[in-house]
Design a protein around this motif. Structure first.
Motif, PDB file in Angstrom:
ATOM      1  N   TYR A   5     -41.668 -39.186 -27.245  1.00  0.00           N
ATOM      2  CA  TYR A   5     -42.047 -38.912 -28.634  1.00  0.00           C
ATOM      3  C   TYR A   5     -42.034 -40.209 -29.445  1.00  0.00           C
ATOM      4  N   ALA A   9     -45.248 -41.956 -31.012  1.00  0.00           N
ATOM      5  CA  ALA A   9     -45.278 -41.991 -32.482  1.00  0.00           C
ATOM      6  C   ALA A   9     -45.480 -43.421 -32.978  1.00  0.00           C
ATOM      7  N   LEU A  12     -49.139 -44.512 -32.164  1.00  0.00           N
ATOM      8  CA  LEU A  12     -50.072 -43.840 -33.065  1.00  0.00           C
ATOM      9  C   LEU A  12     -49.950 -44.405 -34.474  1.00  0.00           C
ATOM     10  N   LEU A  58     -44.746 -40.615 -39.325  1.00  0.00           N
ATOM     11  CA  LEU A  58     -44.452 -40.653 -37.893  1.00  0.00           C
ATOM     12  C   LEU A  58     -43.234 -41.521 -37.601  1.00  0.00           C
ATOM     13  N   ALA A  72     -47.535 -35.701 -37.918  1.00  0.00           N
ATOM     14  CA  ALA A  72     -48.432 -35.629 -36.765  1.00  0.00           C
ATOM     15  C   ALA A  72     -49.449 -34.507 -36.938  1.00  0.00           C
ATOM     16  N   ALA A 105     -52.128 -37.348 -31.459  1.00  0.00           N
ATOM     17  CA  ALA A 105     -51.341 -36.730 -32.530  1.00  0.00           C
ATOM     18  C   ALA A 105     -50.885 -35.330 -32.132  1.00  0.00           C
ATOM     19  N   VAL A 108     -47.918 -35.662 -29.986  1.00  0.00           N
ATOM     20  CA  VAL A 108     -46.735 -35.963 -30.809  1.00  0.00           C
ATOM     21  C   VAL A 108     -46.188 -34.687 -31.434  1.00  0.00           C
ATOM     22  N   VAL A 109     -47.070 -33.816 -31.895  1.00  0.00           N
ATOM     23  CA  VAL A 109     -46.614 -32.531 -32.457  1.00  0.00           C
ATOM     24  C   VAL A 109     -45.836 -31.759 -31.395  1.00  0.00           C
TER      25      VAL A 109
END
Length: 116
Positions: A5, A9, A12, A58, A72, A105, A108-109
């Motif tokens: 993660y 993050a 991104l 993020l 995200a 993204a 990441v969620v």
């Protein structure tokens, strides 16, 4: 998964900051694509602000996961809009980059929710 993660993050967030910076600097490559999509040039600052806010969310979300998940999710919505904008004007060259960022993204969620 928490490490995955954090790494995703950060990567991104870096992509978002670079994209936002290009919009604020009115980079010709970026502005020509955005105006070809029918987006007014006056929106560049707002689009850049959305990207930078997403990046900050993020990064803060690494420590406070609910904010990271929300940021995200906002980035997913932003890039889904970008994909739609490219498809609307049949600009298939712009779809892969926006699609990859949408997917990143979304991951990441998922990782954010899984590691709360």
């Amino acid at each position: 998964m928490s490490i995955a993660y954090a790494v995703l993050a950060v990567l991104l967030a870096l992509a978002l900051v670079l994209s936002g910076r290009a919009k604020l600097a009115k980079d010709e490559k970026v502005t020509s694509v955005i105006t070809a999509l029918g987006v007014p040039a006056s929106w560049l600052t707002w689009l850049a602000a959305a990207e930078v806010a997403g990046a900050l969310g993020l990064l803060i979300g690494i420590g406070w996961r609910p904010l990271g998940v929300a940021a995200a999710a906002g980035v997913v919505a932003y890039f889904v809009g970008a994909v739609i904008a490219h498809l609307r004007v049949k600009d298939v060259k712009g779809v892969p980059a926006a699609g990859i960022l949408t997917l990143a993204a979304a991951v990441v969620v998922v990782l954010g929710v899984a590691t709360v």
